[in-house]
Design a protein around this motif. Structure first.
Motif, PDB file in Angstrom:
ATOM      1  N   ASP B   8       0.814  -1.218   0.000  1.00  0.00           N
ATOM      2  CA  ASP B   8       0.000   0.000   0.000  1.00  0.00           C
ATOM      3  C   ASP B   8       0.850   1.271   0.000  1.00  0.00           C
ATOM      4  O   ASP B   8       0.319   2.362  -0.170  1.00  0.00           O
ATOM      5  CB  ASP B   8      -0.980  -0.001   1.193  1.00  0.00           C
ATOM      6  CG  ASP B   8      -0.264  -0.058   2.518  1.00  0.00           C
ATOM      7  OD1 ASP B   8       0.762  -0.750   2.593  1.00  0.00           O
ATOM      8  OD2 ASP B   8      -0.753   0.567   3.485  1.00  0.00           O
ATOM      9  N   GLU B   9       2.146   1.116   0.208  1.00  0.00           N
ATOM     10  CA  GLU B   9       3.039   2.276   0.133  1.00  0.00           C
ATOM     11  C   GLU B   9       3.473   2.461  -1.323  1.00  0.00           C
ATOM     12  O   GLU B   9       4.174   1.616  -1.883  1.00  0.00           O
ATOM     13  CB  GLU B   9       4.275   2.054   1.019  1.00  0.00           C
ATOM     14  CG  GLU B   9       3.977   2.026   2.501  1.00  0.00           C
ATOM     15  CD  GLU B   9       4.039   3.420   3.126  1.00  0.00           C
ATOM     16  OE1 GLU B   9       4.243   4.417   2.395  1.00  0.00           O
ATOM     17  OE2 GLU B   9       3.869   3.496   4.356  1.00  0.00           O
ATOM     18  N   MET B  61      -1.866  -4.523   5.124  1.00  0.00           N
ATOM     19  CA  MET B  61      -2.507  -3.558   4.225  1.00  0.00           C
ATOM     20  C   MET B  61      -3.961  -3.380   4.646  1.00  0.00           C
ATOM     21  O   MET B  61      -4.586  -4.326   5.107  1.00  0.00           O
ATOM     22  CB  MET B  61      -2.486  -4.075   2.781  1.00  0.00           C
ATOM     23  CG  MET B  61      -1.107  -4.154   2.167  1.00  0.00           C
ATOM     24  SD  MET B  61      -1.195  -4.668   0.444  1.00  0.00           S
ATOM     25  CE  MET B  61      -1.798  -6.335   0.618  1.00  0.00           C
ATOM     26  N   PRO B  62      -4.459  -2.178   4.484  1.00  0.00           N
ATOM     27  CA  PRO B  62      -5.877  -2.000   4.802  1.00  0.00           C
ATOM     28  C   PRO B  62      -6.755  -2.775   3.818  1.00  0.00           C
ATOM     29  O   PRO B  62      -6.351  -3.011   2.681  1.00  0.00           O
ATOM     30  CB  PRO B  62      -6.098  -0.495   4.673  1.00  0.00           C
ATOM     31  CG  PRO B  62      -4.907   0.059   4.009  1.00  0.00           C
ATOM     32  CD  PRO B  62      -3.804  -0.942   4.067  1.00  0.00           C
TER      33      PRO B  62
END
Lengths: 472, 124
Positions: B8-9, B61-62
């Motif tokens: 997610d980054e 990760m969301p």
């Protein structure tokens, strides 16, 4: 007729009778008794003419004289005084008649009837006086009874008063003791409350620390990675320079420049997180500053999420930020409002996690835990407000306890997991900012809820914070 | 060879592209990036069987977590090799990933040397 001895007997008998107003004096009891015996003996002897006429008379006069003398002389025999005056005329008359009869027998015989009449008058006087005396005595006795009753009543009242005073003293001391105990308890409660508030602060700090560790680790990794890769790129650049491939060198320069920007960006990110943590843990800084609510909400949402992730590996939820792009900065105490955000967001994540567990137990799949933080602007009677909503589709709050959730120490979490102060502190903080904190049901009626038939109160919760921005 | 990296980054993309600059340049390696589990599945679905040979996924990760993605991917494409990357190098995550059929388990910060080795092994 020997009147004297009869009067003597009457007087002695009278003195020997106790009544309410008169008690026979102790030292006279014996005397009176012997007086009576002697008088009666004399009377009997006189009547039976065993004594000589003159001797009996003289004895009688001496006896009655002694009695009268005693009555007039001694105060304790005062009772007889009235009776003395009642019979005195009879005695005197009797004496005079005896004398007259003795000295002038002729004269006596001639006026015989008149003397007899006078005697009767004296007797009548005596009886009248006696009756009157009796009546007076009765009245006196009644008075005495009344005063005795009053005295008794007074005594009873006195006793009651003493008893009441004692009771009052006892109650007062009991109450004083109670008051002191209560004051002590209050002191203890106050210090416990302070401790709990501190504990709550530390607990939320603990929750933060895990999130912060993760949040700092990520940018630091990037700083390390980008600096390493930049160094590698520089080595490559050297090679390219030797080869003379200027185009490639240009590309590398661009990359390195970009990396330095990245390093700077992630360095700043870590810096901001550390600063935020310091602000949160700082105890007494209560200064308001113009704060970007969107940034604050995002920061604490991430901290909360990563904190919970770090604590519980099985935890997962999707979160969404829906931020109003033109939100004005408002004057607030950032670490206080941050704590409110953290609290509410942590609760939301807790609620969705519980819901996930509940539904899994029931065998219901396809549940997506969702937490959404949104900011908006709205005007209420011309006052501009920033509105922050924290919405989750978790277990929801039953109607029955909705009114209690802002009370201090109220918690639905198992013992040891929640202090029960989070929401109450949040409420106080928002109120101190002139804002409002409200709770409601998540009314989003999506297909999933409809399919599994969840009750409205079990579909999740929405917390709405309103903060005025024009008057602070 | 096509490799899918899920994190997610977003800066991970820049980092990987620079780290594998040479490999990409020579055309030996093609990198694709997804920023969520959902996106990763979409990319894998583009062709059947997927052109992607290897997938690296972040765990934390969301939304869909890396472990969920791993299970999903292994169920759909058992042949695809998947390695996990986690910020938390704990035994629990490691065991779970391995049980679900992960090829490798890397902890952040990523040790690019061993990663490169792993990829070079695949390339040969």
């Amino acid at each position: 007729m020997n009147v004297e001895i009869i009067v003597a007997i009457i007087l002695i008998s009278y003195l020997r009778t106790s009544s309410l107003t008169y008690e026979v004096p102790l030292r006279w009891k014996k005397t009176l008794k012997w007086g009576l015996i002697v008088s009666i003996t004399v009377w009997i002897l006189d009547v039976s003419t065993l004594l000589g006429d003159v001797f009996g008379k003289v004895l009688s006069i001496l006896l009655v004289g002694a009695v009268i003398y005693a009555i007039l002389r001694f105060k304790e025999l005062d009772k007889g005084r009235q009776l003395v005056f009642a019979w005195l005329p009879l005695l005197l008359l009797s004496l005079i008649i005896e004398v007259v009869e003795f000295i002038f027998p002729q004269f006596y015989k001639r006026w015989d009837d008149y003397f007899l009449l006078a005697i009767f008058c004296a007797i009548a006087w005596g009886i009248a006086m006696w009756i009157n005396n009796n009546r007076q005595r009765k009245a006196l006795e009644r008075e005495k009874i009344k005063s005795l009753a009053r005295e008794q009543e007074f005594k009873a009242t006195e006793q009651m008063k003493i008893m009441l005073e004692r009771q009052v003293r006892e109650r007062t001391s009991a109450l004083t003791q109670q008051k002191e105990e209560l004051e002590k308890t209050l002191e203890e409660l106050k210090s416990t409350q302070a401790q709990l508030i501190h504990a709550e602060k530390m607990a939320s700090l603990g929750e933060l620390t895990a999130g912060i560790a993760h949040e700092i680790q990520n940018p630091l990794n990037f700083v390390n990675n980008f600096s390493e890769v930049s160094s590698e790129l520089l080595d490559e650049m050297k090679e390219e320079l030797q080869k003379g491939d200027i185009e490639e060198v240009k590309v590398l320069v661009e990359d390195i420049k970009l990396n330095l920007e990245k390093i700077n960006h992630h360095g700043k990110r870590a810096d901001a997180i550390v600063k935020g943590m310091l602000m949160h843990s700082r105890n007494n800084s209560e200064e308001k500053s113009l704060t970007d609510i969107n940034a604050l909400a995002e920061e604490y949402l991430r901290l909360s999420y990563h904190g919970l992730r770090a604590k519980d590996k099985s935890f997962n939820a999707s979160f969404k930020l829906d931020l109003h792009p033109d939100l004005p900065s408002i004057n607030i105490v950032p670490q206080d409002i941050g704590r409110v955000f953290l609290n509410l967001i942590n609760n939301a994540f807790y609620a969705v996690n519980q819901q996930a567990k509940n539904l899994q137990e029931k065998g219901i799949q396809d549940y997506t835990p969702k937490v959404e933080v949104a900011t908006a602007l709205y005007s209420d009677h011309g006052r501009g407000n920033v509105m922050i909503t924290i919405r989750d589709n978790g277990i929801g709050i039953p109607q029955a306890i909705k009114a209690k959730i802002f009370q201090p120490f109220f918690t639905t979490k198992p013992t040891g997991e929640g202090t029960g102060l989070g929401l109450s502190l949040s409420y106080d903080i928002i109120k101190a900012h002139g804002g409002n904190l409200e709770v409601g049901h998540n009314d989003s009626n999506d297909q999933f809820n409809a399919e599994i038939g969840l009750e409205e109160s079990c579909r999740g919760t929405v917390f709405t914070i309103t903060l005025p921005y024009d008057n602070i | 060879m096509k490799i899918l990296i899920v994190d997610d980054e977003k800066d991970v993309e820049t980092l990987f592209r620079q780290k594998f600059r040479k490999e990409i340049k020579t055309g030996n390696l093609e990198l694709v990036f997804a920023f969520s589990g959902r996106e990763a599945l979409d990319i894998l679905e583009e062709s059947n069987p997927p052109k992607v040979m290897y997938m690296f996924s972040d765990i934390n990760m969301p939304g869909m977590s890396g472990l969920e993605l791993l299970e999903e991917v292994k169920a759909r494409y058992p042949e695809l090799q998947v390695s996990m990357i986690s910020a938390y190098g704990d035994q629990e995550n490691h065991d779970k990933a391995m049980d679900s059929g992960a090829t490798g388990f890397f902890t952040k910060p990523i040790d690019f040397e061993s990663l490169k080795k792993e990829i070079n092994n695949l390339l040969q």
